[in-house]
Structure formats: C-alpha cells, structure tokens
Design a protein around this motif. Sequence first.
Motif, PDB file in Angstrom:
ATOM      1  N   SER A 459       0.853  -1.189   0.000  1.00 54.36           N
ATOM      2  CA  SER A 459       0.000   0.000   0.000  1.00 54.36           C
ATOM      3  C   SER A 459       0.884   1.233   0.000  1.00 54.36           C
ATOM      4  N   LEU A 460       0.487   2.239  -0.762  1.00 49.15           N
ATOM      5  CA  LEU A 460       1.280   3.451  -0.899  1.00 49.15           C
ATOM      6  C   LEU A 460       0.437   4.682  -0.584  1.00 49.15           C
ATOM      7  N   LYS A 461       1.101   5.737  -0.225  1.00 47.02           N
ATOM      8  CA  LYS A 461       0.464   7.054  -0.122  1.00 47.02           C
ATOM      9  C   LYS A 461       1.258   7.977  -1.042  1.00 47.02           C
ATOM     10  N   VAL A 462       0.678   8.271  -2.213  1.00 42.59           N
ATOM     11  CA  VAL A 462       1.357   9.056  -3.246  1.00 42.59           C
ATOM     12  C   VAL A 462       0.613  10.383  -3.419  1.00 42.59           C
ATOM     13  N   LYS A 463       1.262  11.468  -3.033  1.00 41.23           N
ATOM     14  CA  LYS A 463       0.657  12.799  -3.112  1.00 41.23           C
ATOM     15  C   LYS A 463      -0.708  12.833  -2.420  1.00 41.23           C
ATOM     16  N   GLY A 464      -0.770  12.188  -1.270  1.00 41.85           N
ATOM     17  CA  GLY A 464      -1.990  12.180  -0.472  1.00 41.85           C
ATOM     18  C   GLY A 464      -3.030  11.176  -0.902  1.00 41.85           C
ATOM     19  N   ARG A 465      -2.778  10.431  -1.968  1.00 44.07           N
ATOM     20  CA  ARG A 465      -3.749   9.449  -2.471  1.00 44.07           C
ATOM     21  C   ARG A 465      -3.314   8.039  -2.111  1.00 44.07           C
ATOM     22  N   SER A 466      -4.282   7.205  -1.777  1.00 47.50           N
ATOM     23  CA  SER A 466      -3.997   5.789  -1.511  1.00 47.50           C
ATOM     24  C   SER A 466      -3.857   5.051  -2.831  1.00 47.50           C
ATOM     25  N   MET A 467      -2.702   4.435  -3.044  1.00 48.92           N
ATOM     26  CA  MET A 467      -2.415   3.694  -4.263  1.00 48.92           C
ATOM     27  C   MET A 467      -1.738   2.377  -3.888  1.00 48.92           C
ATOM     28  N   TYR A 468      -1.458   1.551  -4.905  1.00 48.70           N
ATOM     29  CA  TYR A 468      -0.857   0.244  -4.667  1.00 48.70           C
ATOM     30  C   TYR A 468       0.164  -0.056  -5.757  1.00 48.70           C
ATOM     31  N   ALA A 469       1.178  -0.813  -5.377  1.00 47.93           N
ATOM     32  CA  ALA A 469       2.147  -1.316  -6.342  1.00 47.93           C
ATOM     33  C   ALA A 469       2.608  -2.681  -5.859  1.00 47.93           C
ATOM     34  N   THR A 470       2.955  -3.544  -6.788  1.00 44.23           N
ATOM     35  CA  THR A 470       3.304  -4.926  -6.465  1.00 44.23           C
ATOM     36  C   THR A 470       4.651  -5.288  -7.065  1.00 44.23           C
ATOM     37  N   TRP A 523      16.716  -3.227  -7.878  1.00 40.59           N
ATOM     38  CA  TRP A 523      16.131  -2.554  -6.721  1.00 40.59           C
ATOM     39  C   TRP A 523      15.677  -1.136  -7.063  1.00 40.59           C
ATOM     40  N   THR A 524      16.373  -0.481  -7.959  1.00 44.06           N
ATOM     41  CA  THR A 524      16.084   0.920  -8.285  1.00 44.06           C
ATOM     42  C   THR A 524      15.429   1.092  -9.652  1.00 44.06           C
ATOM     43  N   ALA A 525      15.135  -0.011 -10.342  1.00 41.57           N
ATOM     44  CA  ALA A 525      14.530   0.074 -11.677  1.00 41.57           C
ATOM     45  C   ALA A 525      13.052   0.430 -11.570  1.00 41.57           C
ATOM     46  N   ARG A 526      12.642   1.487 -12.274  1.00 39.30           N
ATOM     47  CA  ARG A 526      11.232   1.916 -12.257  1.00 39.30           C
ATOM     48  C   ARG A 526      10.441   1.085 -13.257  1.00 39.30           C
ATOM     49  N   ILE A 527       9.950  -0.055 -12.784  1.00 35.12           N
ATOM     50  CA  ILE A 527       9.243  -0.984 -13.679  1.00 35.12           C
ATOM     51  C   ILE A 527       7.914  -1.464 -13.095  1.00 35.12           C
ATOM     52  N   PHE A 528       7.550  -1.037 -11.879  1.00 35.46           N
ATOM     53  CA  PHE A 528       6.360  -1.577 -11.242  1.00 35.46           C
ATOM     54  C   PHE A 528       5.211  -0.575 -11.298  1.00 35.46           C
ATOM     55  N   PRO A 529       4.071  -0.965 -11.906  1.00 37.97           N
ATOM     56  CA  PRO A 529       2.940  -0.047 -12.091  1.00 37.97           C
ATOM     57  C   PRO A 529       2.279   0.366 -10.780  1.00 37.97           C
ATOM     58  N   VAL A 530       1.881   1.626 -10.708  1.00 39.81           N
ATOM     59  CA  VAL A 530       1.100   2.151  -9.583  1.00 39.81           C
ATOM     60  C   VAL A 530      -0.368   2.126  -9.993  1.00 39.81           C
ATOM     61  N   CYS A 531      -1.220   1.550  -9.143  1.00 40.86           N
ATOM     62  CA  CYS A 531      -2.626   1.353  -9.495  1.00 40.86           C
ATOM     63  C   CYS A 531      -3.533   1.799  -8.347  1.00 40.86           C
ATOM     64  N   PRO A 532      -4.811   2.101  -8.671  1.00 33.82           N
ATOM     65  CA  PRO A 532      -5.728   2.596  -7.632  1.00 33.82           C
ATOM     66  C   PRO A 532      -6.263   1.511  -6.713  1.00 33.82           C
ATOM     67  N   THR A 533      -6.194   0.235  -7.115  1.00 33.60           N
ATOM     68  CA  THR A 533      -6.684  -0.846  -6.257  1.00 33.60           C
ATOM     69  C   THR A 533      -5.610  -1.922  -6.126  1.00 33.60           C
ATOM     70  N   LEU A 534      -5.734  -2.693  -5.064  1.00 38.25           N
ATOM     71  CA  LEU A 534      -4.791  -3.777  -4.813  1.00 38.25           C
ATOM     72  C   LEU A 534      -4.869  -4.826  -5.919  1.00 38.25           C
ATOM     73  N   ARG A 535      -6.065  -5.193  -6.319  1.00 32.53           N
ATOM     74  CA  ARG A 535      -6.222  -6.214  -7.371  1.00 32.53           C
ATOM     75  C   ARG A 535      -5.634  -5.745  -8.690  1.00 32.53           C
ATOM     76  N   ASP A 536      -5.890  -4.489  -9.052  1.00 31.92           N
ATOM     77  CA  ASP A 536      -5.322  -3.971 -10.309  1.00 31.92           C
ATOM     78  C   ASP A 536      -3.801  -4.002 -10.275  1.00 31.92           C
ATOM     79  N   SER A 537      -3.240  -3.663  -9.113  1.00 31.79           N
ATOM     80  CA  SER A 537      -1.788  -3.661  -8.967  1.00 31.79           C
ATOM     81  C   SER A 537      -1.211  -5.058  -9.155  1.00 31.79           C
ATOM     82  N   VAL A 538      -1.838  -6.039  -8.512  1.00 35.39           N
ATOM     83  CA  VAL A 538      -1.366  -7.419  -8.635  1.00 35.39           C
ATOM     84  C   VAL A 538      -1.436  -7.878 -10.094  1.00 35.39           C
TER      85      VAL A 538
END
Length: 598
Positions: A459-470, A523-538
């Motif tokens: 679970s993430l907090k990005v610019k005040g919004r709850s988001m997800y990345a896997t 570890w530092t590669a920007r390859i993981f999508p940020v999504c609005p729901t946990l299921r979408d992220s997975v």
Amino acid sequence: MVMATAEAGPDMALYEDTQRKLRKFERLRGRVMEEGEFWDAVVITAADEKQERAYKQQLSRKLQRKELPLGVRYHVFADPAGAKIGNGGSTLCALQCLEEIYGDRWNSFTILLIHSGGYSQRLPNASALGKIFMALPLGCPIYQMLELKLAMYVDFPSHMSPGILVTCADDIELYSVPDDTPLRFDKPGFTALAHPSDLAVGTTHGVFVLKPSGGSEGGDLEYRTCHRFLHKPSVGEMYRSGAVGTKGTPSPKNLAAGDPSAPTSYSDFVYTDSLFYMDHNSARKLLAFYQHLGPLTCEIDAYGDFLQALGPGATVEYTRNTANVTREESPLVRVREDIFRLLRGTPLHVVALHKSKFYHLGTSHEYLQHFSAESALRFELGLLSIAGSVFAGASGGARETPCIIQSIIEPGSRGGPGAVVEYSWLGPDVAIGANSIVSGCHVPARTALPPNSFLCALSLKVKGRSMYATMAYGVEDDLKRKVRALPDIHSLRFSGRGFLDCLDLWGLEVTGDLFSSSDLGLWTARIFPVCPTLRDSVMASLGLLGAVRSLSPFHLSGYQLLSIEEMLLYKDVEDMMRWREHISQEIRLLGGQADESK
C-alpha cells in the motif's frame, strides 16, 4: 553432538525443548511481568526514522492486542541519518538512547537488543514492515519473528546479570540443555553462544578459538574460555589458529549445514557464533567510547569489530582487513584500532552448545527451504502447513501442500510444492506455481502465477492518495546487484532473462529516468505499475512478469512506474496493517483453520 550447519535432519530433543519454551512464552503473552520474570527492556534497531515509525506502529498494535508480555520497556531506535554505521554502530547508538531515556537506571537492566535495520533486499516480503515482523506459520495469533525471538530466549533473563544480549532479527538459535543446567550469562566481559559446525560454515561466520577445557568434553552444554575470535576465516586460518576440533564416533545425529545423506561420521569441526551478551561494565565502556568519538562515518560490525578485540590471543592485525566490509571508508581502520585498544584484555566466555542448531532466514531461498514440508526447522519449531488461514482445497498430503499463513484460499485454488502464501486472498481457481512467494496480495479468480515467482503488494500514499504497487520477479533474481553505468545494464537479469530484453517486452527505453538513484539495479529500476486498487496492482505486475516468461509484449508506458526503493519511501504502513486485519476478520468469520500436520 548436533552440528549447526545450514540444514540437517530433524532432532527430537531440539523439538521437545523448543516446544517447552513456546509453551512458557504463551503463558506470558498478555500478562504484566513481575520484576526479574522477563526482560527489563527489549530494543529493536531500525535503519532510519521511517522504518522506526513503521516498527513502532506494529509494536503498538501488538501491545494493544496483548500479543506480547506487558509491563516491559519496548523501544525502537533508528540509526542517525547519514552514513551506514553497521550493527556495531547501531549497538552504540542504542546504548546512547538508553542513557538519554533512563540515565543510570539502565545499569541494572537486563536488555535484549535485536538488530533489524536494513531493507531486506534478499527477502523483500520483509522489506516494507521489517524482518523482525516477518510472519511464521506458528502460533495463535500468528507468530512473527519478534515473538519467536522472545520465546526462544525466554529462559535467559532469570539467569543473567545486568547487561545486554545482542542478536539479529533474521536468525534462529535452537538448543537443548538439561533442565538443571540453564544457560547463564553472569560472567564479567562478553559471553557468546557457540555451535559445533563444519568448516565450510565457519568460513561465513565467526569462529571461536577456545582454550583447552582441562578435561574430557561431554554433555549438551559446556562453559569455555575463548583465546581468540576469528571473523569469517579461511579453512587454513582455522587450522593454523587451533580453532579446529576433531570428533570421532559416535557421529552427530545430523550435520547442520548438510545433506541428510552425508556420511554418518565426521572428524573436523569448529565452534561458530550466533548471539552474544556483554555485561553492564562492558556496555558502559562502549558508550563512553561512542560519546567521545562523536558521529560515526563508517560501518562497524558488532561481531567482527567487538569480538575480535577480545580474549588474550587477540591481535591488532584484523583491524586492517577490510575484505568483509561493504565499503572501505577512510576512518574504518582507525576506529577499529580504537575499539581494539578499548576492549583489549576483556574476557570472552563461550557457552558451547553441543546439541544446537543455527538457522538463517534472510534470503528467499532460505525462506522457502525452511518453510517447506521437508525442512528440519519446520519439525523442530512445529511449523504448520496451514496457519490461521482458510484453505478450501487443503488436503492431508503435506508433501504437496504449500505453506499458507493468515490467508484465504478460495475453492479450486491450489499452490505448488514449496510455495509460501502470506497475508493474501486468492480467488477461485488461482494457481500458484511451485517455489513461489505471494505476500499481501489480492489475486483475482482464474489467475496463474508461474513457478519460482515472487509477488509482494504494498500500500502506498502518493501525493496524499492511496495507491498500490506490487513487486514481481523471479525468486532467484539478485536485487542487490548493481552496475556502474547505463551501458552495463545488459548484464542484469530479471526472471531468467536479460534485463534489456525485458525492457523491450515492456516497451521501456534505457534512459537516466529508468532508475530512481545512481545505483543501477533491479532494486532501483522503475518498472512496477502504480494502481488505484490492490487487485489492479497485482494483475499489472503479473502482466509484466508473464510477459517475460512467455516472451509476449506487455507495455508499461501507460502506467506511473516506481522502483522498489521508491515503493518503500511511499509505503502506507497503516493501510497494510488494515489489510492484514481485514484478512484476519474474514478468516474468523469463515472459521479459519490451523493444520495440525507438520
């Protein structure tokens, strides 16, 4: 004698003694401790202030739920901002924090100090919430490493003089001693546990050169004096220093690092380290040194730099050996020399535990190995196949059952042999490949995860919004590996493929923006999508992993992408804990189970 190596056959005496300690700890959970009954203080170290806050949140939740003994001083201390200071530096900082809080009062405390700093790059399902809060398939409520540490050391405080026991969050020491022979930590100076190990294990651990015992060795426990401590020595150095002992028949019941099919006799062995104790006077001496030294600018190893200075055979030569440090900083040798002069002449006592094992749980390989149906640790700790979970497809055949920890597995779903699923909800007809790790995920119906895969949602907090990345990759991928420049990234590997080929499949270009720092690696590669729901992220991360396994394009250009490094910066600990609580509540409603098969 049971030798403390990487893996060995299960030992019944270790199982019985371990179960006794677990039962004793269970009686203490949620009860206010009387003076001398438990630790006066339990201290956990953290890498930085953000990790410190995450640890405090989890610790507070445990205390609210009465999952720990109460009336104990629990603390989390973060390393200062700036240079990495190692677990030795963390020890010094923790002493300073205790001094600031308690003044002279901590002189009379028995203190457990657990090193849990760092971001667990070799086992990233522990990266966000910490190795000391890693779940185990054991107990009700589910044990995490913190509870296990407290349980395994439950006998120590009542046989300990004021001082500090130093241990690490990702290892487990099992031992068996007679009821009338408790382990005592009451001698001046330092006292360390020692485990008989084969010489190969000695090359990656600390090794004790013991003084002659003055009599025949025997029994499960023996108190010895250490002449000299060696840190990750070569086999030749072990022989030259006199660290190697020889045992004939009868052979140990099992070789701790070894192969159950190994020969039934052995000859040469060494005593290797695990945890150690320092008395109050020694701790005070180190604190005064730290206060005089000022802010640290180099990494200090609590084992290599403290213990190598001890015993009558200690020499200053080790201070100039930088082969085992991650980065050779200019002040390192000088600081080591100062520590040597400070501690020179301090005795190092050793408790030789002839019936003991040392296990490490710091890598994905070790995690899968020890939680599998065939592991000795699983038997000796009494680990379960299904712990605090609902698994509609569970069968009696433990050999084929994955390890399920506080998760919901809906009908038709299955896990391959050797897989571990924790804090997750798998919809109907989900297939988890063998030797895979799934953590914190909500996986939709009819989804397949390939074998040898790692999937961990945050679970993430990005610019005040709850988001997800896997996070998604292969369990054998080396997330710590770095290259110097962009032209060198062709040498990186992702899930068995060259990283450049993976970038082509994902529609990503090699630019400076591809990485979140100058350390160029997975570890530092920007390859993981940020999504609005946990299921979408997975599902998005399964898409990028599946593209690599099937060599089919899955373009990521439409997503905001983060690296694992950035995911940890944006992590929302409260939301991850709410997800775990949601899973737990649903399991209670569904009548969750704890499989009795080991």
